[in-house]
Scaffold this motif. Structure first.
Motif, PDB file in Angstrom:
ATOM      1  N   GLN A  86      54.762  48.402   7.351  1.00  0.00           N
ATOM      2  CA  GLN A  86      54.554  49.769   7.811  1.00  0.00           C
ATOM      3  C   GLN A  86      55.243  50.741   6.867  1.00  0.00           C
ATOM      4  N   VAL A  87      54.559  51.856   6.594  1.00  0.00           N
ATOM      5  CA  VAL A  87      55.120  52.937   5.796  1.00  0.00           C
ATOM      6  C   VAL A  87      55.048  54.208   6.638  1.00  0.00           C
ATOM      7  N   LEU A 132      49.941  47.851   8.191  1.00  0.00           N
ATOM      8  CA  LEU A 132      49.137  46.674   7.889  1.00  0.00           C
ATOM      9  C   LEU A 132      49.283  45.735   9.074  1.00  0.00           C
ATOM     10  N   LEU A 133      48.154  45.407   9.693  1.00  0.00           N
ATOM     11  CA  LEU A 133      48.116  44.514  10.854  1.00  0.00           C
ATOM     12  C   LEU A 133      47.357  43.255  10.486  1.00  0.00           C
ATOM     13  N   GLU A 134      47.661  42.164  11.175  1.00  0.00           N
ATOM     14  CA  GLU A 134      46.928  40.915  10.953  1.00  0.00           C
ATOM     15  C   GLU A 134      46.555  40.308  12.296  1.00  0.00           C
ATOM     16  N   GLU A 189      42.535  38.046   9.730  1.00  0.00           N
ATOM     17  CA  GLU A 189      41.915  39.265   9.217  1.00  0.00           C
ATOM     18  C   GLU A 189      42.960  40.371   9.148  1.00  0.00           C
ATOM     19  N   ARG A 190      42.950  41.117   8.058  1.00  0.00           N
ATOM     20  CA  ARG A 190      43.909  42.205   7.883  1.00  0.00           C
ATOM     21  C   ARG A 190      43.243  43.539   8.192  1.00  0.00           C
ATOM     22  N   LEU A 191      43.975  44.382   8.912  1.00  0.00           N
ATOM     23  CA  LEU A 191      43.516  45.702   9.317  1.00  0.00           C
ATOM     24  C   LEU A 191      44.537  46.727   8.843  1.00  0.00           C
ATOM     25  N   VAL A 192      44.083  47.926   8.475  1.00  0.00           N
ATOM     26  CA  VAL A 192      44.990  49.015   8.125  1.00  0.00           C
ATOM     27  C   VAL A 192      44.798  50.123   9.157  1.00  0.00           C
ATOM     28  N   ARG A 193      45.901  50.527   9.767  1.00  0.00           N
ATOM     29  CA  ARG A 193      45.874  51.575  10.787  1.00  0.00           C
ATOM     30  C   ARG A 193      46.609  52.806  10.256  1.00  0.00           C
ATOM     31  N   PRO A 246      42.368  63.063  14.144  1.00  0.00           N
ATOM     32  CA  PRO A 246      42.399  62.500  12.796  1.00  0.00           C
ATOM     33  C   PRO A 246      43.732  62.759  12.095  1.00  0.00           C
ATOM     34  N   VAL A 247      44.084  61.847  11.219  1.00  0.00           N
ATOM     35  CA  VAL A 247      45.269  61.990  10.373  1.00  0.00           C
ATOM     36  C   VAL A 247      44.794  62.569   9.049  1.00  0.00           C
TER      37      VAL A 247
END
Length: 82
Positions: free
Chosen positions: A17-18, A35-37, A42-46, A55-56
């Motif tokens: 996490q950043v 970064l999630l797994e 499977e890797r996900l970016v949130r 929205p960000v």
């Protein structure tokens, strides 16, 4: 043990996490890039805006801060293709 979180694809584990600190006028806030797994690998970016919905949004200087911090988070940088 890493933190777990819910996603639309099921549960996932937080890998890295950043926190990107931002400012708009006199308002200061932060956005998270995680970064999630999933259990299947499977890797996900949130992208998560703390304390707000919707929205960000990143300005160019916010993205530069993110790139600088990603030097210490290689797995997240790789997932983003950087």
């Amino acid at each position: 043990m890493a933190a777990r979180t819910a996603t639309p694809w099921g549960g996932a584990e937080l890998v890295e996490q950043v926190t990107v600190r931002q400012q708009a006028g006199d308002r200061r806030f932060s956005s998270l890039v995680q970064l999630l797994e999933t259990p299947s690998g499977e890797r996900l970016v949130r992208f998560d805006g703390q304390a707000r919905r919707g929205p960000v949004t990143f300005r160019a200087r916010d993205l530069q801060r993110l790139r600088t911090q990603l030097a210490q988070h290689p797995a997240l940088a790789e997932a983003l293709g950087l």
